[in-house]
Write a protein that holds these residues in place. Structure first.
Motif, PDB file in Angstrom:
ATOM      1  N   UNK A 168      37.491  41.330  34.788  1.00 33.87           N
ATOM      2  CA  UNK A 168      36.872  41.929  35.973  1.00 33.87           C
ATOM      3  C   UNK A 168      37.902  42.705  36.790  1.00 33.87           C
ATOM      4  N   UNK A 169      39.030  42.082  37.034  1.00 30.88           N
ATOM      5  CA  UNK A 169      40.087  42.732  37.814  1.00 30.88           C
ATOM      6  C   UNK A 169      40.569  44.007  37.125  1.00 30.88           C
ATOM      7  N   UNK A 170      40.848  43.894  35.831  1.00 30.05           N
ATOM      8  CA  UNK A 170      41.377  45.020  35.079  1.00 30.05           C
ATOM      9  C   UNK A 170      40.430  46.205  35.074  1.00 30.05           C
ATOM     10  N   UNK A 171      39.151  45.937  34.877  1.00 34.56           N
ATOM     11  CA  UNK A 171      38.196  47.043  34.777  1.00 34.56           C
ATOM     12  C   UNK A 171      37.754  47.551  36.152  1.00 34.56           C
ATOM     13  N   UNK A 172      37.255  46.686  36.998  1.00 37.68           N
ATOM     14  CA  UNK A 172      36.665  47.138  38.256  1.00 37.68           C
ATOM     15  C   UNK A 172      37.671  47.805  39.192  1.00 37.68           C
ATOM     16  N   UNK A 173      38.810  47.145  39.395  1.00 43.47           N
ATOM     17  CA  UNK A 173      39.767  47.744  40.322  1.00 43.47           C
ATOM     18  C   UNK A 173      40.414  48.986  39.722  1.00 43.47           C
ATOM     19  N   UNK A 174      40.482  49.038  38.397  1.00 42.89           N
ATOM     20  CA  UNK A 174      40.960  50.251  37.745  1.00 42.89           C
ATOM     21  C   UNK A 174      40.003  51.402  37.962  1.00 42.89           C
TER      22      UNK A 174
END
Length: 299
Positions: free
Chosen positions: A138-144
């Motif tokens: 989630x962190x890797x995709x969404x904040x990216x």
């Protein structure tokens, strides 16, 4: 003594905030992706509509799986603090984009390559068996997407001459986030508050690397698949189209061999189709890694 020093260093390292550790752990792969020829070409606006549609289709399958597992674990304390569906979830936005690109029957039209399916299977496995690792994806995709995706949105809009009103680019539009900087600060603070022991933190960091590298590995899997298909058909795929063209030109200089012209024409046609397909998939799948690389680098 060396072992004690190593353990002390590891203990101090794991005492850092999870978001900081995540950024450090994936720094090298971020830099690698930022320096790819694809990134340079995309920044120049060298991307086709067909490639962009393939990317959007793959993203749809990925986010559908990710968000299905997020919903499964929304009340689980290992994920609940970073549950922001209204602000972050992308499935509905991607559905709008796919209808714009493919029409009302887009569900029957969009492709899901085997490599993307493997990524989807990994997301489902994590969500069902190791939900504490879900935050890495989630962190890797969404904040990216929330960070670097905004840069790529402008480039794609100009390169593909998409409407200024935003059709085809809903994926990059986060209506639920009024201030991206403040929201990212909130997200990171919530993520840092997740209760994790050192062992779990290490596993999350390793999963974050996988979350980043999976799209990149798809390039090589797609390449291998195309090469294998080419060999099965008796037409080996040459990695550089310009080399094949040069060799064909030499053949024409000496004239075609009797009775071989039709065979040569069919071979060229097959090789061209395979090479074109290869180039499309490499560009499209690289985009998945690029959005994350640019995004996390900017966080």
């Amino acid at each position: 003594r060396n072992m004690e020093t190593s353990q002390t260093h590891s203990s101090k390292s794991m005492s850092k905030d999870l978001s900081e550790l995540m950024k450090e752990a994936t720094k090298e792969v971020h830099e690698q992706a930022e320096n790819t020829p694809f990134m340079a070409n995309f920044q120049k606006g060298q991307v086709s509509l067909h490639e962009f549609k393939l990317v959007t289709a793959s993203l749809y399958f990925i986010y559908s799986a990710l968000e299905e597992e997020i919903e499964r674990n929304k009340d689980n304390p290992v994920y609940a603090p970073v549950y922001f569906p209204a602000e972050l979830h992308r499935k509905a936005a991607l559905e709008k984009d796919l209808e714009y690109f493919y029409g009302r029957n887009w569900r029957e039209e969009i492709p899901c390559p085997e490599a993307t399916q493997k990524y989807v299977e990994r997301l489902h496995y994590v969500g069902k068996n190791h939900p504490e690792l879900l935050v890495a994806h989630a962190y890797t995709r969404y904040l990216g997407d929330l960070s670097g995706g905004q840069v790529l949105k402008k480039i794609a809009q100009k390169a593909l001459q998409l409407p200024s009103t935003g059709e085809g680019l809903a994926f990059f539009t986060f209506d639920g986030v009024s201030n991206a900087t403040k929201f990212k600060q909130l997200y990171r603070s919530r993520m840092n508050a997740l209760e994790m022991d050192h062992t779990t933190k290490k596993r999350v960091l390793e999963e974050a690397k996988k979350a980043f590298l999976v799209p990149s590995s798809q390039v090589f899997e797609a390449l291998q698949e195309l090469v294998s298909k080419g060999r099965e058909n008796g037409h080996p795929v040459q990695p550089k189209a310009e080399l094949r063209t040069r060799n064909l030109n030499k053949s024409h200089e000496h004239g075609p061999a009797p009775g071989k012209e039709s065979e040569r024409t069919n071979t060229r046609h097959t090789d061209t189709m395979l090479t074109s397909s290869l180039v499309r998939w490499i560009l499209a799948l690289s985009f998945l890694a690029t959005t994350v690389a640019v995004g996390l680098f900017a966080m």
